[in-house]
Design a protein around this motif. Structure first.
Motif, PDB file in Angstrom:
ATOM      1  N   GLN A 133      -0.161   0.546 -45.089  1.00  0.00           N
ATOM      2  CA  GLN A 133       0.258   0.473 -46.487  1.00  0.00           C
ATOM      3  C   GLN A 133       1.481  -0.421 -46.649  1.00  0.00           C
ATOM      4  OE1 GLN A 133       0.600   4.623 -47.528  1.00  0.00           O
ATOM      5  NE2 GLN A 133      -1.401   4.619 -48.530  1.00  0.00           N
ATOM      6  N   ARG A 134       2.226  -0.586 -45.582  1.00  0.00           N
ATOM      7  CA  ARG A 134       3.398  -1.473 -45.610  1.00  0.00           C
ATOM      8  C   ARG A 134       3.069  -2.872 -45.124  1.00  0.00           C
ATOM      9  NH1 ARG A 134       7.702   3.048 -43.737  1.00  0.00           N
ATOM     10  NH2 ARG A 134       7.739   4.070 -45.767  1.00  0.00           N
ATOM     11  N   GLY A 135       1.804  -3.127 -44.848  1.00  0.00           N
ATOM     12  CA  GLY A 135       1.375  -4.463 -44.446  1.00  0.00           C
ATOM     13  C   GLY A 135       1.354  -4.714 -42.955  1.00  0.00           C
ATOM     14  N   ILE A 136       1.658  -3.706 -42.153  1.00  0.00           N
ATOM     15  CA  ILE A 136       1.669  -3.868 -40.697  1.00  0.00           C
ATOM     16  C   ILE A 136       0.288  -3.499 -40.158  1.00  0.00           C
ATOM     17  CG2 ILE A 136       2.721  -3.089 -38.545  1.00  0.00           C
ATOM     18  CD1 ILE A 136       5.237  -2.413 -40.255  1.00  0.00           C
ATOM     19  N   GLY A 137      -0.310  -4.402 -39.407  1.00  0.00           N
ATOM     20  CA  GLY A 137      -1.638  -4.156 -38.854  1.00  0.00           C
ATOM     21  C   GLY A 137      -2.762  -4.401 -39.831  1.00  0.00           C
ATOM     22  N   VAL A 138      -2.465  -5.099 -40.922  1.00  0.00           N
ATOM     23  CA  VAL A 138      -3.472  -5.390 -41.942  1.00  0.00           C
ATOM     24  C   VAL A 138      -4.254  -6.638 -41.541  1.00  0.00           C
ATOM     25  CG1 VAL A 138      -3.790  -6.059 -44.369  1.00  0.00           C
ATOM     26  CG2 VAL A 138      -2.099  -4.330 -43.759  1.00  0.00           C
ATOM     27  N   GLU A 139      -5.564  -6.583 -41.726  1.00  0.00           N
ATOM     28  CA  GLU A 139      -6.421  -7.730 -41.438  1.00  0.00           C
ATOM     29  C   GLU A 139      -6.954  -8.304 -42.743  1.00  0.00           C
ATOM     30  OE1 GLU A 139      -9.530  -7.041 -38.627  1.00  0.00           O
ATOM     31  OE2 GLU A 139      -8.217  -5.898 -37.306  1.00  0.00           O
ATOM     32  N   ARG A 140      -7.041  -9.629 -42.779  1.00  0.00           N
ATOM     33  CA  ARG A 140      -7.581 -10.299 -43.960  1.00  0.00           C
ATOM     34  C   ARG A 140      -9.100 -10.332 -43.861  1.00  0.00           C
ATOM     35  NH1 ARG A 140      -4.243 -15.433 -45.591  1.00  0.00           N
ATOM     36  NH2 ARG A 140      -5.406 -14.977 -47.463  1.00  0.00           N
ATOM     37  N   VAL A 141      -9.752 -10.117 -45.017  1.00  0.00           N
ATOM     38  CA  VAL A 141     -11.204 -10.047 -45.076  1.00  0.00           C
ATOM     39  C   VAL A 141     -11.702 -10.988 -46.150  1.00  0.00           C
ATOM     40  CG1 VAL A 141     -13.162  -8.527 -45.570  1.00  0.00           C
ATOM     41  CG2 VAL A 141     -11.189  -7.624 -44.363  1.00  0.00           C
ATOM     42  N   LEU A 142     -12.767 -11.701 -45.839  1.00  0.00           N
ATOM     43  CA  LEU A 142     -13.418 -12.578 -46.808  1.00  0.00           C
ATOM     44  C   LEU A 142     -14.766 -11.960 -47.146  1.00  0.00           C
ATOM     45  CD1 LEU A 142     -13.629 -15.257 -48.373  1.00  0.00           C
ATOM     46  CD2 LEU A 142     -14.658 -16.240 -46.310  1.00  0.00           C
ATOM     47  N   ILE A 143     -14.967 -11.696 -48.425  1.00  0.00           N
ATOM     48  CA  ILE A 143     -16.242 -11.142 -48.870  1.00  0.00           C
ATOM     49  C   ILE A 143     -17.091 -12.291 -49.386  1.00  0.00           C
ATOM     50  CG2 ILE A 143     -17.381  -9.580 -50.490  1.00  0.00           C
ATOM     51  CD1 ILE A 143     -14.792  -7.914 -50.460  1.00  0.00           C
ATOM     52  N   VAL A 144     -18.232 -12.479 -48.765  1.00  0.00           N
ATOM     53  CA  VAL A 144     -19.141 -13.553 -49.160  1.00  0.00           C
ATOM     54  C   VAL A 144     -20.184 -12.957 -50.090  1.00  0.00           C
ATOM     55  CG1 VAL A 144     -20.789 -15.257 -48.343  1.00  0.00           C
ATOM     56  CG2 VAL A 144     -18.767 -14.744 -46.983  1.00  0.00           C
ATOM     57  N   GLY A 145     -20.265 -13.480 -51.285  1.00  0.00           N
ATOM     58  CA  GLY A 145     -21.228 -13.002 -52.267  1.00  0.00           C
ATOM     59  C   GLY A 145     -20.525 -12.327 -53.424  1.00  0.00           C
ATOM     60  N   ALA A 146     -20.978 -12.638 -54.624  1.00  0.00           N
ATOM     61  CA  ALA A 146     -20.354 -12.075 -55.816  1.00  0.00           C
ATOM     62  C   ALA A 146     -21.300 -11.110 -56.518  1.00  0.00           C
ATOM     63  CB  ALA A 146     -19.941 -13.194 -56.770  1.00  0.00           C
ATOM     64  N   GLY A 147     -22.367 -10.717 -55.850  1.00  0.00           N
ATOM     65  CA  GLY A 147     -23.334  -9.793 -56.444  1.00  0.00           C
ATOM     66  C   GLY A 147     -22.824  -8.367 -56.423  1.00  0.00           C
ATOM     67  N   GLU A 148     -23.724  -7.460 -56.735  1.00  0.00           N
ATOM     68  CA  GLU A 148     -23.354  -6.040 -56.796  1.00  0.00           C
ATOM     69  C   GLU A 148     -22.901  -5.512 -55.437  1.00  0.00           C
ATOM     70  OE1 GLU A 148     -22.186  -2.692 -58.264  1.00  0.00           O
ATOM     71  OE2 GLU A 148     -22.883  -4.335 -59.531  1.00  0.00           O
ATOM     72  N   VAL A 149     -23.546  -5.959 -54.367  1.00  0.00           N
ATOM     73  CA  VAL A 149     -23.152  -5.512 -53.027  1.00  0.00           C
ATOM     74  C   VAL A 149     -21.746  -5.998 -52.701  1.00  0.00           C
ATOM     75  CG1 VAL A 149     -23.685  -5.637 -50.570  1.00  0.00           C
ATOM     76  CG2 VAL A 149     -25.537  -5.389 -52.222  1.00  0.00           C
ATOM     77  N   GLY A 150     -21.439  -7.248 -52.991  1.00  0.00           N
ATOM     78  CA  GLY A 150     -20.104  -7.788 -52.748  1.00  0.00           C
ATOM     79  C   GLY A 150     -19.040  -7.046 -53.527  1.00  0.00           C
ATOM     80  N   ARG A 151     -19.340  -6.742 -54.806  1.00  0.00           N
ATOM     81  CA  ARG A 151     -18.382  -5.983 -55.627  1.00  0.00           C
ATOM     82  C   ARG A 151     -18.201  -4.562 -55.088  1.00  0.00           C
ATOM     83  NH1 ARG A 151     -20.839  -9.060 -59.637  1.00  0.00           N
ATOM     84  NH2 ARG A 151     -22.290  -7.398 -60.226  1.00  0.00           N
ATOM     85  N   ALA A 152     -19.284  -3.954 -54.597  1.00  0.00           N
ATOM     86  CA  ALA A 152     -19.187  -2.596 -54.040  1.00  0.00           C
ATOM     87  C   ALA A 152     -18.318  -2.591 -52.792  1.00  0.00           C
ATOM     88  CB  ALA A 152     -20.578  -2.055 -53.728  1.00  0.00           C
ATOM     89  N   VAL A 153     -18.479  -3.605 -51.935  1.00  0.00           N
ATOM     90  CA  VAL A 153     -17.645  -3.713 -50.733  1.00  0.00           C
ATOM     91  C   VAL A 153     -16.187  -3.893 -51.132  1.00  0.00           C
ATOM     92  CG1 VAL A 153     -17.130  -5.173 -48.731  1.00  0.00           C
ATOM     93  CG2 VAL A 153     -19.501  -4.567 -49.256  1.00  0.00           C
ATOM     94  N   MET A 154     -15.944  -4.746 -52.122  1.00  0.00           N
ATOM     95  CA  MET A 154     -14.584  -4.988 -52.584  1.00  0.00           C
ATOM     96  C   MET A 154     -13.961  -3.708 -53.142  1.00  0.00           C
ATOM     97  SD  MET A 154     -13.144  -7.754 -55.335  1.00  0.00           S
ATOM     98  CE  MET A 154     -13.696  -6.875 -56.774  1.00  0.00           C
ATOM     99  N   ARG A 155     -14.715  -2.961 -53.950  1.00  0.00           N
ATOM    100  CA  ARG A 155     -14.189  -1.700 -54.504  1.00  0.00           C
ATOM    101  C   ARG A 155     -13.856  -0.708 -53.383  1.00  0.00           C
ATOM    102  NH1 ARG A 155     -18.038  -2.686 -58.644  1.00  0.00           N
ATOM    103  NH2 ARG A 155     -19.608  -1.474 -57.510  1.00  0.00           N
ATOM    104  N   SER A 156     -14.708  -0.641 -52.382  1.00  0.00           N
ATOM    105  CA  SER A 156     -14.465   0.278 -51.262  1.00  0.00           C
ATOM    106  C   SER A 156     -13.187  -0.079 -50.516  1.00  0.00           C
ATOM    107  CB  SER A 156     -15.638   0.260 -50.282  1.00  0.00           C
ATOM    108  OG  SER A 156     -16.793   0.736 -50.907  1.00  0.00           O
ATOM    109  N   ILE A 157     -12.988  -1.355 -50.283  1.00  0.00           N
ATOM    110  CA  ILE A 157     -11.791  -1.807 -49.566  1.00  0.00           C
ATOM    111  C   ILE A 157     -10.536  -1.558 -50.396  1.00  0.00           C
ATOM    112  CG2 ILE A 157     -10.573  -3.849 -48.711  1.00  0.00           C
ATOM    113  CD1 ILE A 157     -13.319  -4.898 -47.770  1.00  0.00           C
ATOM    114  N   LEU A 158     -10.601  -1.855 -51.687  1.00  0.00           N
ATOM    115  CA  LEU A 158      -9.444  -1.658 -52.551  1.00  0.00           C
ATOM    116  C   LEU A 158      -9.132  -0.172 -52.775  1.00  0.00           C
ATOM    117  CD1 LEU A 158     -10.025  -4.440 -55.233  1.00  0.00           C
ATOM    118  CD2 LEU A 158      -8.327  -4.413 -53.390  1.00  0.00           C
ATOM    119  N   ALA A 159     -10.153   0.670 -52.700  1.00  0.00           N
ATOM    120  CA  ALA A 159      -9.959   2.104 -52.949  1.00  0.00           C
ATOM    121  C   ALA A 159      -9.219   2.805 -51.816  1.00  0.00           C
ATOM    122  CB  ALA A 159     -11.304   2.784 -53.179  1.00  0.00           C
TER     123      ALA A 159
END
Length: 167
Positions: A133-159
């Protein structure tokens, strides 16, 4: 590395505590004075149990660090590995028939091992979550695709920021 060393220490501490519970605190019921025993004959049992616990934990995938693995999943794996290890040690004692032996010590050790290692895993998860939560050990992720599956993955990661992913 560190988690395995911590497990070795806690497994042996749990074994010592189980001996104290059984022989010095008379839990769950008093031990007849004729069967009172010193700790040193139990040292081989403690070492054997430690080895089998580490092997079964590895076989159960407990040492594979995965983001998002829940604490209860680790407790389940700890319980399975500890139970299997205790059964193996009890089977060995059945054939060896040592002079000093208490099934009560082994059973108490099983409960104590699961308790101590569960607590250690809980603390470990909390520390990792705070660091991420403080940014230590955080990995950057690239989500390929803007469809419903991509948005669902993004929501899961942000949640769940404790996973340690940054989109």
């Amino acid at each position: 590395g560190v988690i395995i060393i911590l497990d070795v220490i806690l497994i042996n501490l749990a074994f010592v505590l189980s001996y104290v519970f059984r022989y010095r605190l008379d839990l769950p019921y008093p031990v007849d004075a004729r069967y009172d025993a010193p700790f040193y004959p139990y040292i081989p049992f403690a070492l054997l149990l430690t080895v089998f616990c580490l092997i079964t934990y590895r076989l159960n995938g407990l040492y594979e660090r995965r983001r998002g693995r829940r604490w209860l999943d680790e407790i389940y794996r700890l319980f399975n590995g500890t139970t299997a290890s205790l059964l193996i040690v009890m089977a060995i004692t059945f054939f060896i028939q040592p002079l000093v032996y208490s099934r009560g010590v082994l059973i108490l050790a099983g409960f104590t091992i699961v308790g101590l290692l569960s607590l250690a895993r809980l603390v470990w998860h909390e520390i990792e979550a705070m660091l991420r939560q403080r940014g230590i050990g955080v990995e950057r992720v690239l989500i390929v695709g803007a469809g419903e599956v991509g948005r669902a993955v993004m929501r899961s990661i942000l949640a769940d920021p404790t996973l340690g992913y940054q989109i």
